[in-house]
Structure formats: structure tokens, C-alpha cells
Scaffold this motif. Structure first.
Motif, short mmCIF file in Angstrom:
data_model
loop_
_atom_site.label_atom_id
_atom_site.label_comp_id
_atom_site.label_asym_id
_atom_site.label_seq_id
_atom_site.Cartn_x
_atom_site.Cartn_y
_atom_site.Cartn_z
N GLU A 209 0.88 -1.17 0.00
CA GLU A 209 0.00 0.00 0.00
C GLU A 209 0.92 1.21 0.00
N TYR A 210 0.74 2.07 -1.00
CA TYR A 210 1.60 3.23 -1.18
C TYR A 210 0.74 4.48 -1.10
N ASN A 211 0.94 5.26 -0.06
CA ASN A 211 0.16 6.48 0.18
C ASN A 211 -1.34 6.22 0.10
N GLY A 212 -1.76 5.12 0.73
CA GLY A 212 -3.18 4.83 0.87
C GLY A 212 -3.81 4.03 -0.24
N GLU A 213 -3.05 3.67 -1.27
CA GLU A 213 -3.59 2.89 -2.39
C GLU A 213 -2.75 1.64 -2.61
N ILE A 214 -3.43 0.53 -2.92
CA ILE A 214 -2.72 -0.71 -3.25
C ILE A 214 -2.00 -0.50 -4.58
N ASP B 198 -0.08 -1.74 -7.90
CA ASP B 198 0.03 -2.90 -8.79
C ASP B 198 1.46 -3.41 -8.76
N ARG B 199 1.59 -4.73 -8.71
CA ARG B 199 2.91 -5.36 -8.63
C ARG B 199 3.83 -4.94 -9.79
N ASP B 200 3.25 -4.71 -10.97
CA ASP B 200 4.08 -4.34 -12.12
C ASP B 200 4.62 -2.91 -12.00
N LYS B 201 4.24 -2.18 -10.95
CA LYS B 201 4.75 -0.82 -10.73
C LYS B 201 5.79 -0.77 -9.62
N PHE B 202 6.12 -1.90 -9.02
CA PHE B 202 7.12 -1.91 -7.94
C PHE B 202 8.48 -1.40 -8.41
N ASP B 203 8.84 -1.71 -9.66
CA ASP B 203 10.15 -1.30 -10.19
C ASP B 203 10.18 0.14 -10.68
N THR B 204 9.03 0.77 -10.82
CA THR B 204 8.99 2.11 -11.41
C THR B 204 8.42 3.18 -10.47
N THR B 205 7.96 2.77 -9.29
CA THR B 205 7.40 3.73 -8.34
C THR B 205 8.47 4.14 -7.34
N GLN B 206 8.80 5.42 -7.35
CA GLN B 206 9.85 5.94 -6.48
C GLN B 206 9.28 6.32 -5.12
N VAL B 207 10.02 5.98 -4.09
CA VAL B 207 9.68 6.36 -2.73
C VAL B 207 10.22 7.76 -2.50
N ASN B 208 9.36 8.64 -1.97
CA ASN B 208 9.74 10.03 -1.75
C ASN B 208 9.61 10.41 -0.29
N GLU B 209 10.27 11.48 0.08
CA GLU B 209 10.19 12.03 1.44
C GLU B 209 8.73 12.15 1.88
N GLY B 210 8.43 11.62 3.07
CA GLY B 210 7.09 11.75 3.63
C GLY B 210 6.09 10.71 3.17
N ASP B 211 6.48 9.81 2.26
CA ASP B 211 5.55 8.78 1.78
C ASP B 211 5.17 7.83 2.91
N GLN B 212 4.00 7.21 2.74
CA GLN B 212 3.54 6.18 3.66
C GLN B 212 3.47 4.86 2.90
N VAL B 213 4.21 3.88 3.39
CA VAL B 213 4.29 2.58 2.73
C VAL B 213 3.93 1.50 3.74
N GLU B 214 3.06 0.60 3.33
CA GLU B 214 2.69 -0.54 4.17
C GLU B 214 2.96 -1.81 3.38
N PHE B 215 3.63 -2.76 4.00
CA PHE B 215 3.81 -4.08 3.42
C PHE B 215 2.69 -4.95 3.98
N LEU B 216 1.90 -5.52 3.11
CA LEU B 216 0.74 -6.32 3.52
C LEU B 216 1.03 -7.79 3.25
N TYR B 217 1.04 -8.56 4.31
CA TYR B 217 1.32 -9.99 4.22
C TYR B 217 0.02 -10.75 4.37
N PHE B 218 -0.27 -11.61 3.42
CA PHE B 218 -1.50 -12.39 3.47
C PHE B 218 -1.17 -13.79 3.94
#
Length: 68
Positions: free
Chosen positions: A37-42, A44-64
């Protein structure tokens, strides 16, 4: 940079980091089984390599977990 990771403040030394690199940096086991979950939205796995983490971002790792 400062981010919120799994509900807690985290300081990341690297200033240029993609979600996939953050997973590796935090030594996430079986990252293909983790949703992000990146800034409140799930994210897509295909965006993991192209989504940059920025100052102040909120990231949650969700384990099922399975169960019966």
C-alpha cells in the motif's frame, strides 16, 4: 529521507529508491507474496520497479496468510 513504513517512522539513507528496492533493503522474505500500500492505495505489482519512494511517503507491506 524520512518515510512512514508499516505505521512507524523510518529513516532511509538512500534518497532515490523504488518500491522493489525498498522491499530488498528491508529484507522482505518472499516479496512476490507481499502487497504494497503506497500512500493509501494498493500498488500494482508491475509498478514496484517504477514507483519511487519520496520524502514523507507512507508505505505498508501487507502480508497475506492462508488458513482454514
Amino acid at each position: 529521507m524520512n518515510i512512514k513504513l508499516n505505521g512507524e517512522e523510518a529513516i532511509i539513507e538512500n534518497q532515490s529508491l523504488m518500491i522493489s528496492e525498498l522491499l530488498a533493503l528491508k529484507d522482505v522474505k518472499m516479496p512476490d507474496m507481499v502487497s504494497v500500500e503506497y500512500n493509501g492505495e494498493i500498488l500494482d505489482r508491475d509498478k514496484f520497479d517504477t514507483t519511487q519512494v519520496n520524502e514523507g511517503d507512507q508505505v505498508e507491506f501487507l502480508y497475506f496468510m492462508g488458513g482454514g
